[in-house]
Design an enzyme around this catalytic site. Sequence first.
Site, PDB file in Angstrom:
ATOM      1  N   ASP A 324       0.853  -1.203   0.000  1.00 55.95           N
ATOM      2  CA  ASP A 324       0.000   0.000   0.000  1.00 55.95           C
ATOM      3  C   ASP A 324       0.888   1.252   0.000  1.00 55.95           C
ATOM      4  O   ASP A 324       0.579   2.247   0.670  1.00 55.95           O
ATOM      5  CB  ASP A 324      -0.954   0.013   1.199  1.00 55.95           C
ATOM      6  CG  ASP A 324      -2.061   1.059   1.050  1.00 55.95           C
ATOM      7  OD1 ASP A 324      -2.169   1.669  -0.039  1.00 55.95           O
ATOM      8  OD2 ASP A 324      -2.811   1.264   2.016  1.00 55.95           O
ATOM      9  N   HIS A 328       3.164  10.654   0.113  1.00 53.62           N
ATOM     10  CA  HIS A 328       2.567  11.969   0.363  1.00 53.62           C
ATOM     11  C   HIS A 328       3.680  12.950   0.690  1.00 53.62           C
ATOM     12  O   HIS A 328       4.655  12.586   1.337  1.00 53.62           O
ATOM     13  CB  HIS A 328       1.575  11.908   1.533  1.00 53.62           C
ATOM     14  CG  HIS A 328       0.298  11.217   1.191  1.00 53.62           C
ATOM     15  ND1 HIS A 328      -0.600  11.732   0.279  1.00 53.62           N
ATOM     16  CD2 HIS A 328      -0.233  10.046   1.609  1.00 53.62           C
ATOM     17  CE1 HIS A 328      -1.627  10.912   0.163  1.00 53.62           C
ATOM     18  NE2 HIS A 328      -1.428   9.871   0.956  1.00 53.62           N
TER      19      HIS A 328
HETATM   20  O1  DOR Z   1      -3.553   4.960   3.623  1.00 52.74           O
HETATM   21  C1  DOR Z   1      -3.998   4.917   2.491  1.00 52.74           C
HETATM   22  N1  DOR Z   1      -3.558   5.724   1.512  1.00 52.74           N
HETATM   23  N2  DOR Z   1      -4.983   4.048   2.227  1.00 52.74           N
HETATM   24  C2  DOR Z   1      -5.625   4.042   1.067  1.00 52.74           C
HETATM   25  O2  DOR Z   1      -6.477   3.217   0.889  1.00 52.74           O
HETATM   26  C3  DOR Z   1      -5.309   5.047   0.030  1.00 52.74           C
HETATM   27  C4  DOR Z   1      -3.921   5.522   0.161  1.00 52.74           C
HETATM   28  C5  DOR Z   1      -3.605   6.727  -0.689  1.00 52.74           C
HETATM   29  O3  DOR Z   1      -3.953   6.764  -1.866  1.00 52.74           O
HETATM   30  O4  DOR Z   1      -2.939   7.652  -0.171  1.00 52.74           O
END
Ligand code: DOR
Length: 444
Positions: A324, A328
């Site tokens: 995952d 960011h």
């Molecule tokens: O923590 C997460 N970030 N969970 C998700 O399902 C989406 C992801 C994101 O796209 O940043």
Amino acid sequence: MADFFAQPPGTDPPPERTAYINARLLDPGSNLDAVGGLLTERRRIVDLGPNLFRDGVPEGIKVVDCAGHCLAPGLIDMHVHLREPGHEHKETIASGSRAAAAGGVTTMACMPNTDPVIDDIALVQFIERRARETAIVRVHPIAAITKGLQGERLTEIGMLAEAGAVAFSDDGLPVSNSLVMRRALSYSTAFGALMVQHAEDHALSASGCMNDGEIATRLGLPGIPNASEVIMVERDIRLVQNTGGRYHVAHISTVEAVNAVRRAKKRGLPVSCEAAPHHFALNENAVGDYLTFAKMAPPLRDETSRSAIVAGLKDGTIDTIATDHAPHDQESKRLPFEHAANGIVGLETMLPLSLELYHRGEMGLLEVLAKMTVNPARLLNLPEGRLAKGAPADMVVFDIDVPWRVDVSSFHSKSKNSPFDGRPVQGRVLRTVVGGRTVYRRDA
Ligand code: DOR
């Protein structure tokens, strides 16, 4: 200490023949764990075994001496967010592929919550073209289940699968509407497509930002209960029973959902699931003093759920480990906890965090590696993930024991949002090979 990366495109002709010698060959698909050699010819593995090159390597073959280290199939990460198109300042297909190569990941499946969303053929083709032009590992798009991730109208599942989508998901968001999910599962049976659900009952979870419980109460943060996940998983299992569609739970996080999947598998339903390393390496305590690097969806859970994830991996309920990887930037994370973005980067810590299960004696080495090689390959119908004659020459060479500390400043991802900075780990990638070509090498 310098890291070598190959240049894209990865379509450069690979060397004619390369002999990997003095390797601990690890192939979960055939239960092989033996010291020996392996031969690649152009893009494929052509021979391997304990006796290969015992009497030396014939002239004219390039030699890679693995010095006793592990040689395994390249890792397959079936859950990665690559932010291209739309948020290239967080990650691009190119930068994500370098992070992958440094982490031993040779194939990744990327989620469609980009801008625009990967919900039509042009976008699938865009990802494939950008991957061909800029990536140094294999990249396969996962297409959206619903148009624009709106949860209403289905995408053209058959055409998208034909165009190269390896699975379908609205990840980041659940498919909340039961009728839409039933249609998706039902329609997918015609193509054998895999539906990947972000299992979350939004009515229960939407206002929450960490695991529901004592710690959330103490911190004054709204919680996300375990029920939010298991309600969706249980509903979907009913729909699988009705339709026969192939269903996969993304980033499973709770003891209840693991139990639900275990029961569904016992009944022979086509249900699978994945766990992210953070859900077995950490629990909710990592949130500490409002650390937004420990914020993700689903959230870090309590110790009961964390250990249930380990048990689920061990007994086969959980099929795969997937990161995952959710890059960011600082602006999205340097915010009050409730407002910070969800997610952490994972590609460069996937192997050492997963090896903790082995080093702690919780799982066998081949068992752990299977979750990141042959198992995701089977789910996505990919020919990679095996050390076998004729298989693509995608491999990782790693030192299984070397201790080191995670240092986010050395990450190759564009984003550094990881709660693992400074964590002491064991096991490090030395070389990553994709289609017979070394795409990453760590020079000691
Ligand atoms: O923590 C997460 N970030 N969970 C998700 O399902 C989406 C992801 C994101 O796209 O940043």
